[in-house]
Enzyme design. Structure first.
Site, PDB file in Angstrom:
ATOM      1  CG  ASP A 154     140.480  74.963  40.415  1.00  0.00           C
ATOM      2  OD1 ASP A 154     140.833  75.455  41.492  1.00  0.00           O
ATOM      3  OD2 ASP A 154     139.345  75.146  39.916  1.00  0.00           O
ATOM      4  CG  ASP A 209     135.919  80.395  43.174  1.00  0.00           C
ATOM      5  OD1 ASP A 209     137.170  80.320  43.239  1.00  0.00           O
ATOM      6  OD2 ASP A 209     135.211  79.515  42.662  1.00  0.00           O
TER       7      ASP A 209
HETATM    8  C1  GLA Z   1     137.217  76.713  41.306  1.00  0.00           C
HETATM    9  C2  GLA Z   1     137.954  77.915  40.734  1.00  0.00           C
HETATM   10  C3  GLA Z   1     137.011  78.664  39.800  1.00  0.00           C
HETATM   11  C4  GLA Z   1     136.546  77.754  38.687  1.00  0.00           C
HETATM   12  C5  GLA Z   1     135.882  76.528  39.286  1.00  0.00           C
HETATM   13  C6  GLA Z   1     135.581  75.486  38.222  1.00  0.00           C
HETATM   14  O1  GLA Z   1     136.188  77.110  42.160  1.00  0.00           O
HETATM   15  O2  GLA Z   1     138.438  78.729  41.740  1.00  0.00           O
HETATM   16  O3  GLA Z   1     137.656  79.811  39.253  1.00  0.00           O
HETATM   17  O4  GLA Z   1     137.637  77.394  37.887  1.00  0.00           O
HETATM   18  O5  GLA Z   1     136.705  75.905  40.271  1.00  0.00           O
HETATM   19  O6  GLA Z   1     135.025  74.324  38.737  1.00  0.00           O
END
Ligand code: GLA
Length: 394
Positions: A154, A209
């Protein structure tokens, strides 16, 4: 040399060059020749992860036939880690993972599945757990020792870091870890990873997301299925064997989409040659959700050996047409109704790159039914937010 011989020589050199390109390893690590398929804990369970939950997901992957349908990776997302010890080793949360990560990986492997984990290129993960910055080689060695097969990496708490060099550093750490590990980049498309990540990892998130909604901004942040699809239209040419655009994990079966919308979401990810990472509770799927996630004809489109991402060939007021060339010379087509009213949507052979006079067999991949032979065009009634997904084979 006669002109004929020159032409023949040029032709054989072209064939040789094509053969060499074909034989070249798809990515630096040679993994993910087709889009990865699996399950990830985040979309449904967020930070509520534990070894029991992960084992239950792995068991369900086998029991439900998902494994037979091609799903392979069981990935724990954020919140499995809690601190670092005095030597800098990453420490799993012992309350929720009492047997440790190695035992969990062994369990997943014992079912014939592969095991994945999550970290972050910055100092902290998005849930404020320890990130990997400064510990790249130490973490990669640890993952290899645990038996990790897949790493999602991430981009929270990255402050002034540069994305290409941060991800290249981790790619190198994985490379020398002694274990083949699929590398999933999750920097949300911020610095156009499609331009540089093909040589770094196996898949890269192209957007922020996904939310469990059809369209429009979610409550706080994130994107609906339609918003994400619209952001993919210019990226198709960057995908290929070992390096895939990742429009994020599936929300199929998480409750925010109707059954029709779930089917459309899955069809669109398949025509996009997207990684298929289920994100629902596999242990509590309805039969309808099970049938969507395990539709082998739709999965075959996603996994097709030609490894081409589908293209949007028409973006209408209410309806879109997506086309993906397949290795047997046929085309997969998604006719998508984005509108609120039912409508008939057509596709012409010209849009498929076929001559209009060609006769072709049409098959419905959701009804599992041959629809007969058609010439020049095909049309189907499509309900609001539904798709017709077909193959068209001359
Ligand atoms: C980010 C990523 C998500 C997930 C969260 C976890 O938002 O884009 O897919 O992995 O972190 O905290």
């Amino acid at each position: 040399m006669t002109l004929q011989r020159i032409i023949r020589r040029a032709a054989s050199l072209t064939i040789l060059a094509a053969a060499l390109l074909w034989a070249a390893p798809p990515t630096p690590n040679g993994l993910a020749p087709t889009p990865p398929m699996g399950w990830n804990s985040w979309n449904k369970f967020a930070c509520n992860v534990s070894e029991d939950l992960i084992k239950r997901a792995a068991d369900a992957m086998v029991k439900t036939g998902m494994k037979d349908a091609g799903y392979e990776f069981i990935v724990i997302d954020d919140c499995w880690q809690i601190s670092r010890d005095a030597q800098g080793n990453i420490v799993p949360d012992a309350k929720h993972f009492p047997a440790g990560i190695k035992a969990l990986a062994d369990y997943v492997h014992s079912l014939g599945l592969k095991f994945g984990i999550y970290s972050d290129a910055g100092t902290q993960t998005c849930q404020h757990r320890p990130g990997t910055r400064g510990y790249e080689y130490q973490d990669a060695r640890q993952y290899a020792a645990w038996g990790v097969d897949y790493l999602k990496f991430d981009w929270c708490s990255h402050t002034t870091q540069d994305a290409p060099s941060s991800y290249a550093l981790m790619a190198d750490a994985l490379k020398v870890s002694g274990r083949p590990i699929v590398f999933s980049l999750c920097e949300w498309g911020s610095s156009k990873p499609w331009l540089w990540a093909g040589e770094v990892g196996n898949l890269w998130r192209t957007t922020g997301d996904i939310q469990d909604i059809w369209a429009g901004k979610g409550k706080e942040y994130g994107l609906g299925v339609m918003d994400i699809v619209d952001l993919q239209v210019t990226l198709g040419s960057y995908a290929g064997p070992g390096h895939w655009n990742d429009p994020d994990m599936l929300e199929v079966g998480n409750g925010g989409l109707t059954e029709t919308e779930n089917r459309s979401h899955f069809s669109l990810w398949a025509i996009l040659a997207a990684p298929l990472m289920a994100g629902n509770d596999l242990d509590a799927m309805t039969p309808a959700i099970h049938d969507i996630l395990t539709n082998k004809e739709v999965i075959a489109v996603d996994q097709d050996a030609l490894c081409l991402e589908g293209r949007r060939v028409r973006h209408g007021e209410d309806g879109d047409v997506w086309v993906k060339e397949l290795s047997d010379g046929s085309r997969a087509v998604v006719l998508l109704n984005r509108g609120t009213a039912d409508q008939t949507i057509n596709v012409t052979w010209e849009e498929l790159g076929y001559p209009a006079h060609l006769e072709a067999a049409v098959r419905d991949l959701w009804a599992h039914k041959d629809l007969g032979k058609f010439t020049g065009s095909f049309s189907a009634p499509v309900a609001s937010h539904a798709v017709a997904m077909i193959t068209i084979k001359p």
